[in-house]
Design an enzyme around this catalytic site. Structure first.
Site, PDB file in Angstrom:
ATOM      1  CB  SER A 148     -22.971  19.560 -12.509  1.00  0.00           C
ATOM      2  OG  SER A 148     -24.122  18.837 -12.708  1.00  0.00           O
ATOM      3  CG  HIS A 188     -22.159  17.580 -17.734  1.00  0.00           C
ATOM      4  ND1 HIS A 188     -21.871  18.927 -17.846  1.00  0.00           N
ATOM      5  CD2 HIS A 188     -23.194  17.497 -16.859  1.00  0.00           C
ATOM      6  CE1 HIS A 188     -22.704  19.615 -17.076  1.00  0.00           C
ATOM      7  NE2 HIS A 188     -23.513  18.768 -16.476  1.00  0.00           N
ATOM      8  CD  GLU A 218     -19.349  20.466 -20.564  1.00  0.00           C
ATOM      9  OE1 GLU A 218     -20.115  20.309 -19.591  1.00  0.00           O
ATOM     10  OE2 GLU A 218     -18.691  21.503 -20.724  1.00  0.00           O
ATOM     11  CG  ASN A 252     -22.537  23.900 -14.951  1.00  0.00           C
ATOM     12  OD1 ASN A 252     -23.604  24.445 -15.225  1.00  0.00           O
ATOM     13  ND2 ASN A 252     -22.452  22.616 -14.631  1.00  0.00           N
TER      14      ASN A 252
END
Ligand SMILES: NC(=O)c1ccc[n+]([C@@H]2O[C@H](COP(=O)([O-])OP(=O)(O)OC[C@H]3O[C@@H](n4cnc5c(N)ncnc54)[C@H](O)[C@@H]3O)[C@@H](O)[C@H]2O)c1
Length: 295
Positions: free
Chosen positions: A118, A139, A151, A189
């Site tokens: 992450s 991801h 991702e 994120n």
């Protein structure tokens, strides 16, 4: 591509093995902890049953998905025939660097080495191998069988053929991939964590209460859940450590975790996994109850 190895059979690893097996790939699911492998089999079976109950899967497809997964406890055995490896072990830089050194030694030439991290730099992970052009971020989102997005993160050295192959593979899983470049937090994120942090600052500064903050974002922005509830779902320790990655990586104070978040992590109020965060969680109940601390 036919043979996929997934390293780590926790929350994400079992979901990643599930979607590859359902799409007809032969999957080696590898974990150093045998009880995690047993738990993964139980979770995958339960999630396939849920798909059957919804009418999106047949009994025959369930049997064939389960038959496509082998459970392995040694990395060397688990990756020797792999065309693609997706690493989904615990989020710890040193552990991942060690695993990638092992993968580099054990995986066949031409195998794509992907990580589901992450927050750790793909470029840094790639640099411990002798094949950084074959290393990429893949991801997946939690829960993997349900969430459409993958991702895809290009490291500094990732070659175009590897990106193209991983985009095609993700589509074969029924997912929608988005390619981004390797900077702290990638896209998901980098944008999500500052929003969660800002929600926590708003609570800390007394601008509004837990329910008000979450309701404004749910009803005003059409988010399926508010940022404080989402933070509880992700884990407050995970949110804090991703904010630290953004803070260190960009050197910009705007990413510093809110002191309230830091205090909650120190107090081991980590959200759903510890039973309390911004809300309290009781087994068997779906009711959202604000923690006494914030009433
Ligand atoms: N949980 C999420 O919502 C989420 C979402 C996206 C990405 N991720 C990322 O996915 C990865 C895995 O997260 P998770 O939530 O599934 O963690 P988890 O703690 O549920 O599972 C990690 C698993 O890795 C295993 N493991 C540890 N060292 C190993 C080794 N050397 N070889 C093989 N297996 C090993 C552990 O036994 C455990 O079963 C992390 O990089 C995390 O950042 C997590």
């Amino acid at each position: 591509m036919k043979n996929v190895s997934v390293i780590g059979a926790g929350t994400m690893g079992n979901g990643i093995a599930h979607v590859f097996a359902q799409a007809g790939f032969s999957v080696n699911l590898v974990d150093v902890n045998p009880s995690q492998l047993q738990r993964a089999l139980a979770t995958i079976t339960k999630n396939l049953d849920r798909q059957i109950a919804k009418g999106t899967l047949t009994e025959e497809q369930k049997r064939s998905a389960l038959a496509n997964i082998q459970y392995v406890s040694q990395i060397g055995d688990g990756v020797k025939n792999a065309d693609l490896i997706v690493e989904a072990a615990t989020e710890n830089v040193n552990l991942k660097l060690e695993i990638f050194k092992q993968l580099d030694m054990a995986a066949p030439a031409g195998c794509i080495l992907a990580t589901n991290t992450s927050s750790i730099s793909i470029t840094k992970i790639a640099a411990v191998t002798k094949r950084p052009a074959d290393v990429i971020g893949m991801h997946f989102m939690n829960p993997v069988p349900v969430m459409k997005l993958v991702e895809i993160i290009n490291g500094y050295a990732t070659k175009t053929e590897v990106t193209e192959a991983v985009l095609t593979l993700s589509r074969q899983l029924g997912k929608i991939p988005c390619a981004v470049n390797d900077y702290p937090g990638f896209i998901a994120n980098r944008i999500l964590m500052p929003m969660i942090n800002e929600a926590i600052f708003s609570l800390y500064e007394g601008v509004a209460g837990v329910e008000e903050i979450d309701t404004v974002m749910k009803l005003g922005m059409a988010h399926p859940m508010g940022p404080l509830q989402l933070a509880d779902f992700i884990g407050l320790d995970v949110c804090m450590s991703i904010l630290r990655v953004l803070h260190d990586g960009f050197g910009n104070p705007k990413y510093a975790p809110c002191p309230l978040l830091v205090n909650m992590v120190m107090a081991e109020k980590l959200g759903i996994k510890s039973g309390e965060g911004f809300y309290v969680y009781t087994a068997g109940s779906k009711e959202l109850v604000v923690s006494q601390q914030f009433k």
